[in-house]
Write an enzyme that holds these catalytic residues in place. Structure first.
Site, PDB file in Angstrom:
ATOM      1  N   GLY A  64       0.830  -1.199   0.000  1.00 14.15           N
ATOM      2  CA  GLY A  64       0.000   0.000   0.000  1.00 14.15           C
ATOM      3  C   GLY A  64       0.866   1.250   0.000  1.00 14.15           C
ATOM      4  N   ASP A 123       7.531  -5.030 -13.917  1.00 14.35           N
ATOM      5  CA  ASP A 123       6.811  -4.355 -12.835  1.00 14.35           C
ATOM      6  C   ASP A 123       6.679  -2.879 -13.209  1.00 14.35           C
ATOM      7  OD1 ASP A 123       6.024  -3.079 -10.474  1.00 14.35           O
ATOM      8  OD2 ASP A 123       7.242  -4.372  -9.194  1.00 14.35           O
ATOM      9  N   HIS A 126       4.220  -7.016 -10.844  1.00 14.17           N
ATOM     10  CA  HIS A 126       4.428  -6.553  -9.475  1.00 14.17           C
ATOM     11  C   HIS A 126       3.839  -7.473  -8.409  1.00 14.17           C
ATOM     12  CE1 HIS A 126       4.977  -3.536  -6.307  1.00 14.17           C
ATOM     13  NE2 HIS A 126       3.704  -3.684  -5.964  1.00 14.17           N
ATOM     14  N   SER A 168       6.514  -4.365  -2.024  1.00  8.13           N
ATOM     15  CA  SER A 168       5.992  -3.082  -2.468  1.00  8.13           C
ATOM     16  C   SER A 168       6.188  -2.058  -1.338  1.00  8.13           C
ATOM     17  CB  SER A 168       4.533  -3.227  -2.895  1.00  8.13           C
ATOM     18  OG  SER A 168       4.073  -2.091  -3.569  1.00  8.13           O
ATOM     19  N   TRP A 169       5.131  -1.384  -0.866  1.00 10.10           N
ATOM     20  CA  TRP A 169       5.304  -0.515   0.298  1.00 10.10           C
ATOM     21  C   TRP A 169       5.883  -1.298   1.471  1.00 10.10           C
ATOM     22  CZ3 TRP A 169       6.047   3.561   3.123  1.00 10.10           C
ATOM     23  CH2 TRP A 169       5.788   3.492   4.498  1.00 10.10           C
TER      24      TRP A 169
END
Length: 319
Positions: free
Chosen positions: A43, A270, A298, A115-116
């Site tokens: 996120g 990605d 991703h 990711s985050w």
């Protein structure tokens, strides 16, 4: 090709009061006496899901999942227009991780983030390297200015011009010079007729572009209104503030990871977090093994990425 471990249920869960009026949902699964690992979701604002437990051998790992502030089952939920995000920053989340570690009574743990989640993992490990046994990171994202501009200000539109039109739609033409800022105004408008369509458009753009091939069911999950409002509001809040980092801080401080074993898993195609950042991190932290997946975007559950992630968790299970 490796795939998920069998489905498991948590053996314990709860809400941890972390101060600032925030309660963080946590759960533990796997072996209560196993190797501790903490999973950091993406996120920010994405929340956890049961498949994330299945990245780890349940006989060997003590698996902690938690929903970061404002999302998932944590309270208060950022879909409430009255929710205050001022106490939701990277450094609040790093402190929350330390509270969770102390709650579990463990000295050190493996940190897994995508990711985050890779951003938060790096921020935590560079702050508390003595608490980290290994790092497993996927889809590397460090909130550098040009990373944000690539995906949210028009760079990735070169690959998805049709989907980009949907991202632009809620934003008045006169405000399209700085889209993250324009979305901040829309997402923080108390009127649901303003913030809800903006949140859905933001979440549709992201969920439509994170996989190599379209996955309509994933887009449907991301664009459910309550989820989308929390997800978009939290992401935009972090991006407006550059993650509370100096630009390039996480790559620049990678020397603090010296002595920590790691694996970096990165999809070649990605679009959300392009390979340039994984490559920069690998150069700054050569002790980490870089696995570039040539047929993936991703998402963590694309076959090549999932295979590499589970190979990594298996590799460290007995260390």
């Amino acid at each position: 090709m490796r795939t998920f471990y069998p489905e498991i249920e948590p053996y314990d869960s709860g809400l941890l009061d972390v101060g600032d009026g925030q309660q963080v949902y946590w759960e533990t699964s796997g072996n209560p006496d196993g190797k501790p690992v903490v999973f950091l979701h993406g996120g920010p604002g994405g929340g956890t899901n049961p498949n994330q437990r299945r990245l780890f051998d349940p006989e060997k790992y003590r698996i902690l999942l938690f929903d970061q502030r404002g999302c998932g089952q944590s309270l208060p939920h950022a879909s409430d227009p009255e929710a205050d995000l001022s106490a939701n920053t990277t450094w609040h989340l790093v402190a929350d991780m330390e509270r969770l570690r102390e709650m579990l009574g463990v000295e050190k743990w493996q940190v897994f983030g995508g990711s985050w989640g890779s951003t938060l993992a790096l921020a935590y490990a560079e702050t508390h390297p003595e608490r980290v046994t290994e790092l497993i990171l996927r889809g590397i994202f460090t909130l550098r200015r040009f990373e944000l501009e690539w995906f949210y200000e028009g760079g990735a539109a070169a690959l998805f011009p049709d989907l980009w039109e949907g991202f632009l739609e809620p934003v008045p033409v006169v405000d399209r010079g700085h889209l993250i800022r324009a979305y901040s105004r829309l997402l923080n408008d108390p009127d649901p007729d303003v913030h809800a369509p903006a949140a859905v458009a933001w979440s549709r753009w992201e969920s439509s572009t994170i996989t190599l091939r379209p996955r309509p069911e994933l887009v449907e999950e991301f664009t459910e209104e309550k989820y989308a409002v929390a997800f978009a509001r939290i992401e935009n809040h972090f991006f407006m503030n550059g993650g509370w980092f100096e630009d390039g801080q996480l790559i620049r401080n990678a020397a603090k990871l010296q002595g920590i074993l790691g694996v970096i898993v990165q999809g070649r195609y990605d679009v959300c977090t392009p390979p340039m950042t994984a490559w920069d991190l690998h150069k700054a932290w050569p002790e980490a093994d870089l696995r570039m997946i040539d047929d993936a975007g991703h998402a963590f559950d694309e076959p090549g990425i999932l295979h590499a992630l589970i190979k990594a968790t298996d590799r460290f299970a007995d260390k």
